[in-house]
Every structure is written in C-alpha cells, then in structure tokens.
Design a protein around this motif. Structure first.
Motif, PDB file in Angstrom:
ATOM      1  N   LEU A  89      41.714  36.275  32.150  1.00  0.00           N
ATOM      2  CA  LEU A  89      42.401  37.536  31.876  1.00  0.00           C
ATOM      3  C   LEU A  89      42.294  37.927  30.409  1.00  0.00           C
ATOM      4  O   LEU A  89      41.950  39.060  30.081  1.00  0.00           O
TER       5      LEU A  89
ATOM      6  N   VAL B 114      50.432  41.793  32.674  1.00  0.00           N
ATOM      7  CA  VAL B 114      49.067  41.974  32.195  1.00  0.00           C
ATOM      8  C   VAL B 114      48.997  43.433  31.783  1.00  0.00           C
ATOM      9  O   VAL B 114      49.270  44.323  32.593  1.00  0.00           O
TER      10      VAL B 114
ATOM     11  N   ARG C 194      39.358  46.416  34.595  1.00  0.00           N
ATOM     12  CA  ARG C 194      39.206  45.050  34.055  1.00  0.00           C
ATOM     13  C   ARG C 194      39.827  44.015  34.976  1.00  0.00           C
ATOM     14  O   ARG C 194      39.285  42.912  35.119  1.00  0.00           O
ATOM     15  N   LEU C 195      40.944  44.339  35.593  1.00  0.00           N
ATOM     16  CA  LEU C 195      41.517  43.401  36.569  1.00  0.00           C
ATOM     17  C   LEU C 195      40.559  43.194  37.730  1.00  0.00           C
ATOM     18  O   LEU C 195      40.338  42.061  38.167  1.00  0.00           O
ATOM     19  N   ARG C 196      39.987  44.268  38.221  1.00  0.00           N
ATOM     20  CA  ARG C 196      39.052  44.159  39.356  1.00  0.00           C
ATOM     21  C   ARG C 196      37.826  43.342  39.013  1.00  0.00           C
ATOM     22  O   ARG C 196      37.276  42.641  39.864  1.00  0.00           O
TER      23      ARG C 196
ATOM     24  N   THR D 118      37.676  40.933  36.688  1.00  0.00           N
ATOM     25  CA  THR D 118      38.011  39.582  36.228  1.00  0.00           C
ATOM     26  C   THR D 118      37.863  38.602  37.388  1.00  0.00           C
ATOM     27  O   THR D 118      38.337  38.868  38.494  1.00  0.00           O
TER      28      THR D 118
ATOM     29  N   PHE E 221      44.322  34.406  39.138  1.00  0.00           N
ATOM     30  CA  PHE E 221      43.477  34.504  37.954  1.00  0.00           C
ATOM     31  C   PHE E 221      43.798  33.333  37.037  1.00  0.00           C
ATOM     32  O   PHE E 221      44.886  32.780  37.105  1.00  0.00           O
TER      33      PHE E 221
ATOM     34  N   HIS F 276      38.526  36.016  40.086  1.00  0.00           N
ATOM     35  CA  HIS F 276      39.786  35.647  40.730  1.00  0.00           C
ATOM     36  C   HIS F 276      39.500  35.110  42.130  1.00  0.00           C
ATOM     37  O   HIS F 276      38.390  35.255  42.636  1.00  0.00           O
TER      38      HIS F 276
ATOM     39  N   LEU G 147      42.266  41.928  28.175  1.00  0.00           N
ATOM     40  CA  LEU G 147      43.585  42.257  28.684  1.00  0.00           C
ATOM     41  C   LEU G 147      44.579  41.390  27.927  1.00  0.00           C
ATOM     42  O   LEU G 147      44.224  40.333  27.422  1.00  0.00           O
TER      43      LEU G 147
ATOM     44  N   VAL H  13      52.758  39.476  36.753  1.00  0.00           N
ATOM     45  CA  VAL H  13      52.156  38.213  37.187  1.00  0.00           C
ATOM     46  C   VAL H  13      53.149  37.086  36.956  1.00  0.00           C
ATOM     47  O   VAL H  13      54.053  37.202  36.130  1.00  0.00           O
TER      48      VAL H  13
ATOM     49  N   LEU I 247      42.786  49.164  32.623  1.00  0.00           N
ATOM     50  CA  LEU I 247      43.537  48.025  33.159  1.00  0.00           C
ATOM     51  C   LEU I 247      43.071  47.691  34.568  1.00  0.00           C
ATOM     52  O   LEU I 247      42.751  46.540  34.876  1.00  0.00           O
TER      53      LEU I 247
END
Length: 92
Positions: free
Chosen positions: A44, A62, A73-75, A77, A39, A79, A49, A13, A70
C-alpha cells in the motif's frame, strides 16, 4: 462521505497486530463480510498511498488527496481476496 465528514478521501482498513489477530478481526470487524481484500502495508505505501491512524487501533484509513487516484491505486496494488470463515450475516 469520508471527504464530507473529514476532508479527505479514505478507505477503512484493519491491520492485525499483537493485540488484534487476523482471526479476531474476522470474528469482529469483518464478521459481516464473506470475502475481503488483503493487502500488505508495504504494498500500500509503496504505491504512493498513505496509511493514517484513526486513533482506534487497529483501524486505519488508506488515503490519497484525489478520489480517482485512490481508487486506481488500490485496484492496482497487489492483494488477495480472502474468504472469511467467521462470516455471520445474521442480524443480532
């Protein structure tokens, strides 16, 4: 590949700062992407994360110790998908 090279799962990122504005990042690091996910740092890190500095500011990774976690959690979060007005897909 990140895990094979560095021993952890991570997603690159770029975080805008005083020296690297969002516009500058769109014109350089993100120039090949017509869209990107934006994000907040707070979102995050509140999602368990971690942000690890790579030593090449404003670049960070990240990270999480489990790949599936990972990604999940990104999906999940919050954004925004943003359009890059500076996209340039021409090979230079």
């Amino acid at each position: 590949m990140n895990h094979d090279l560095y021993g952890f799962y991570g997603v690159s990122v770029w975080i805008p700062n005083a020296e690297h504005s969002l516009t500058t990042l769109e014109q350089t690091k993100l120039v090949k992407f017509s869209q990107y996910a934006a994000f907040t740092v707070a979102d995050l890190t509140s999602g368990e994360l971690e942000l690890w500095a790579t030593g090449q500011a404003p670049h960070y990774d990240v990270v999480h110790d489990a790949l599936d976690t990972l990604v999940a959690r990104l999906r999940s979060t919050p954004h925004q998908i943003r359009i890059n007005p500076h996209v340039d897909r021409e090979d230079r």
